[in-house]
Design an enzyme around this catalytic site. Structure first.
Site, PDB file in Angstrom:
ATOM      1  N   MET A   1     -47.780  99.818 -48.899  1.00  0.00           N
ATOM      2  CA  MET A   1     -46.424 100.206 -48.482  1.00  0.00           C
ATOM      3  C   MET A   1     -46.455 101.524 -47.716  1.00  0.00           C
ATOM      4  SD  MET A   1     -43.698  99.028 -51.335  1.00  0.00           S
ATOM      5  CE  MET A   1     -43.125  97.328 -51.299  1.00  0.00           C
ATOM      6  N   GLY A   2     -45.428 101.747 -46.946  1.00  0.00           N
ATOM      7  CA  GLY A   2     -45.321 102.977 -46.148  1.00  0.00           C
ATOM      8  C   GLY A   2     -44.663 102.632 -44.826  1.00  0.00           C
TER       9      GLY A   2
ATOM     10  N   THR B   1     -38.354 107.997 -53.530  1.00  0.00           N
ATOM     11  CA  THR B   1     -38.957 107.074 -52.573  1.00  0.00           C
ATOM     12  C   THR B   1     -40.394 106.838 -52.974  1.00  0.00           C
ATOM     13  OG1 THR B   1     -39.966 106.911 -50.389  1.00  0.00           O
ATOM     14  CG2 THR B   1     -39.131 109.071 -50.968  1.00  0.00           C
TER      15      THR B   1
ATOM     16  N   ASP C   1     -42.515 105.842 -51.099  1.00  0.00           N
ATOM     17  CA  ASP C   1     -43.330 106.240 -49.945  1.00  0.00           C
ATOM     18  C   ASP C   1     -43.655 107.738 -49.938  1.00  0.00           C
ATOM     19  OD1 ASP C   1     -43.160 103.633 -49.181  1.00  0.00           O
ATOM     20  OD2 ASP C   1     -41.799 103.946 -47.511  1.00  0.00           O
TER      21      ASP C   1
ATOM     22  N   GLN D   1     -46.908  97.337 -55.970  1.00  0.00           N
ATOM     23  CA  GLN D   1     -46.970  98.801 -55.965  1.00  0.00           C
ATOM     24  C   GLN D   1     -45.723  99.439 -56.565  1.00  0.00           C
ATOM     25  OE1 GLN D   1     -48.723  99.974 -51.771  1.00  0.00           O
ATOM     26  NE2 GLN D   1     -47.855  97.937 -51.740  1.00  0.00           N
TER      27      GLN D   1
ATOM     28  N   HIS E   1     -44.933  94.369 -53.391  1.00  0.00           N
ATOM     29  CA  HIS E   1     -44.103  94.919 -54.474  1.00  0.00           C
ATOM     30  C   HIS E   1     -44.863  95.191 -55.765  1.00  0.00           C
ATOM     31  CE1 HIS E   1     -41.110  93.281 -51.668  1.00  0.00           C
ATOM     32  NE2 HIS E   1     -40.429  94.346 -52.044  1.00  0.00           N
TER      33      HIS E   1
HETATM   34  O1  F6P Z   1     -38.655 102.228 -48.589  1.00  0.00           O
HETATM   35  C1  F6P Z   1     -39.585 101.990 -49.573  1.00  0.00           C
HETATM   36  C2  F6P Z   1     -40.255 100.662 -49.350  1.00  0.00           C
HETATM   37  O2  F6P Z   1     -41.039 100.357 -50.485  1.00  0.00           O
HETATM   38  C3  F6P Z   1     -41.095 100.568 -48.082  1.00  0.00           C
HETATM   39  O3  F6P Z   1     -42.401 101.057 -48.224  1.00  0.00           O
HETATM   40  C4  F6P Z   1     -41.051  99.092 -47.817  1.00  0.00           C
HETATM   41  O4  F6P Z   1     -41.204  98.844 -46.443  1.00  0.00           O
HETATM   42  C5  F6P Z   1     -39.702  98.700 -48.270  1.00  0.00           C
HETATM   43  O5  F6P Z   1     -39.310  99.607 -49.238  1.00  0.00           O
HETATM   44  C6  F6P Z   1     -39.632  97.314 -48.830  1.00  0.00           C
HETATM   45  O6  F6P Z   1     -38.319  97.043 -49.151  1.00  0.00           O
HETATM   46  P1  F6P Z   1     -37.788  95.763 -49.906  1.00  0.00           P
HETATM   47  O7  F6P Z   1     -38.240  95.866 -51.322  1.00  0.00           O
HETATM   48  O8  F6P Z   1     -36.314  95.835 -49.809  1.00  0.00           O
HETATM   49  O9  F6P Z   1     -38.376  94.593 -49.211  1.00  0.00           O
END
Ligand code: F6P
Length: 351
Positions: free
Chosen positions: A179-180, A135, A137, A283, A281
């Site tokens: 993110m988080g 993850t 996060d 990140q 993204h």
């Molecule tokens: O769960 C990890 C994460 O990067 C979260 O921090 C973020 O809210 C989510 O994924 C974003 O997801 P996606 O790439 O599917 O929009």
């Protein structure tokens, strides 16, 4: 086959998949799984797009050449998805049929709480599964770090460094949204490393009055700019800010926008021009750091060894600098939150 295979395993072929959001370090894990398994005389099949590949029967053989040159590449060569095979009962039946069809004796599931939640359910239904924690996060319990996190905080730190110079030139406050979803590990670490003047995370109560007071204090001593880091999952007025009403297979909303809401509030209360940057993204993209390449490599090797030992229903993890193992169900029971000690460290530098 060589002496790296204990003679007591009946595993001849394994499947590997990556599920949930991607992050730098997934490819080093896949590479290590393939290399270590081949040394033990075990064949590896790559399952495309997370659990979805078991439903759609999209499986590809992985040999040494298929994983050559991927150590430094971000993302995942297998693709990923947020598919939950337990959302539709027919999908979990199909997934097991696909495993049987391809003679997969065991699975290595690389993912976060959602992907590992599915892995745990399959394990309870008799499928031999081993987990690798993933993850961006960094909020999975029972492991000190997950790969991808170090890459993300370095990208975010660099962004905060860059925002300093432009904020200073224009006498602005810049709010950077990071993110988080459930926890603020990225915001806290990148904020401390980048010298943010306030950090807001979902793990603790956030007091906007206090943030505003700290910014005013800082500006009163002559500083004409500030950087505020905020995790996307922070609740303002008890609600998370979402992009729209859509949810994924696991019921997660698409977060985004809290930085903008906070910026408007700061500007209203202070009169300082306040802008927002959403790193999003960025990140999660790009090449993994050395730390993430090494952690992913160690996790991948240990995951294959867990399969060889018959340690099913378990996940590899990092404790201190040692790779250990833990029951998947323990790791997914609750998220690993950022404790108040981090807040104390960060707040020494406010004002
Ligand atoms: O769960 C990890 C994460 O990067 C979260 O921090 C973020 O809210 C989510 O994924 C974003 O997801 P996606 O790439 O599917 O929009």
């Amino acid at each position: 086959m060589d002496n790296m295979n204990p003679s007591n395993t009946d595993v001849k072929r394994i499947g590997v998949l990556t599920g949930g959001g991607d992050c730098p370090g997934l490819n080093p894990v896949i590479r290590a799984v393939v290399r270590r398994a081949i040394r033990a005389g075990i064949e590896v099949m790559g399952i495309r797009d997370g659990w979805k590949g078991l439903v759609s029967d999209t499986i590809v053989p992985l040999d040494i050449n298929s994983v050559s040159g991927i150590l430094s590449r971000g993302g995942t060569i297998l693709g990923t998805s947020r598919t939950n095979i337990y959302k539709n009962p027919a999908d979990s039946v199909k997934a097991k049929e696909t495993m049987a069809k391809h003679k997969l004796d065991a699975l290595i599931a690389i993912g976060g709480e959602d992907t590992l939640g599915v892995a745990q359910r399959l394990y309870e239904e008799g499928i031999r599964v081993v987990g690798v924690p993933k993850t961006i996060d960094n909020d999975l319990s029972c492991t000190d770090y997950t790969f991808g996190f170090d890459s993300a905080i370095n990208i975010a730190m660099e962004a905060i460094d860059r925002l300093h110079t432009t904020a200073e030139s224009h006498n602005r406050v810049i709010v950077v949204e990071l993110m988080g979803r459930h926890t603020g590990w990225i915001a806290m670490h990148a904020g401390i490393a980048g010298g943010a003047d306030a950090i807001l995370i979902p793990d603790v109560e956030n007091d906007i009055d206090l943030v505003v007071a700290e910014l005013k204090k800082r500006h009163a001593r002559g500083k004409r700019f500030s950087i505020v880091a905020i995790a996307e999952g922070v609740k303002l007025k008890n609600t998370v800010v979402t992009q729209d009403a859509r949810v994924d297979d696991f019921g997660h909303v698409r977060l985004g926008g809290v930085g903008q809401t906070l910026a408007a509030e700061i500007e209203r209360r202070t009169g300082y021009e306040t802008r927002t940057v959403v790193l999003g993204h960025l990140q999660r993209g790009g090449s993994p750091t050395a730390f993430d390449r090494i952690l992913g490599t160690r996790f991948g090797i240990r995951a294959v060894e867990l399969v060889l030992e018959g340690g099913f229903g378990k996940m590899v993890c990092l404790r201190g600098n040692t790779i250990e193992t833990v029951e998947i169900k323990k790791a997914i029971a609750q998220p690993k939150t950022v404790d108040g000690e981090w807040v104390k460290i960060a707040s020494v530098f406010y004002g």
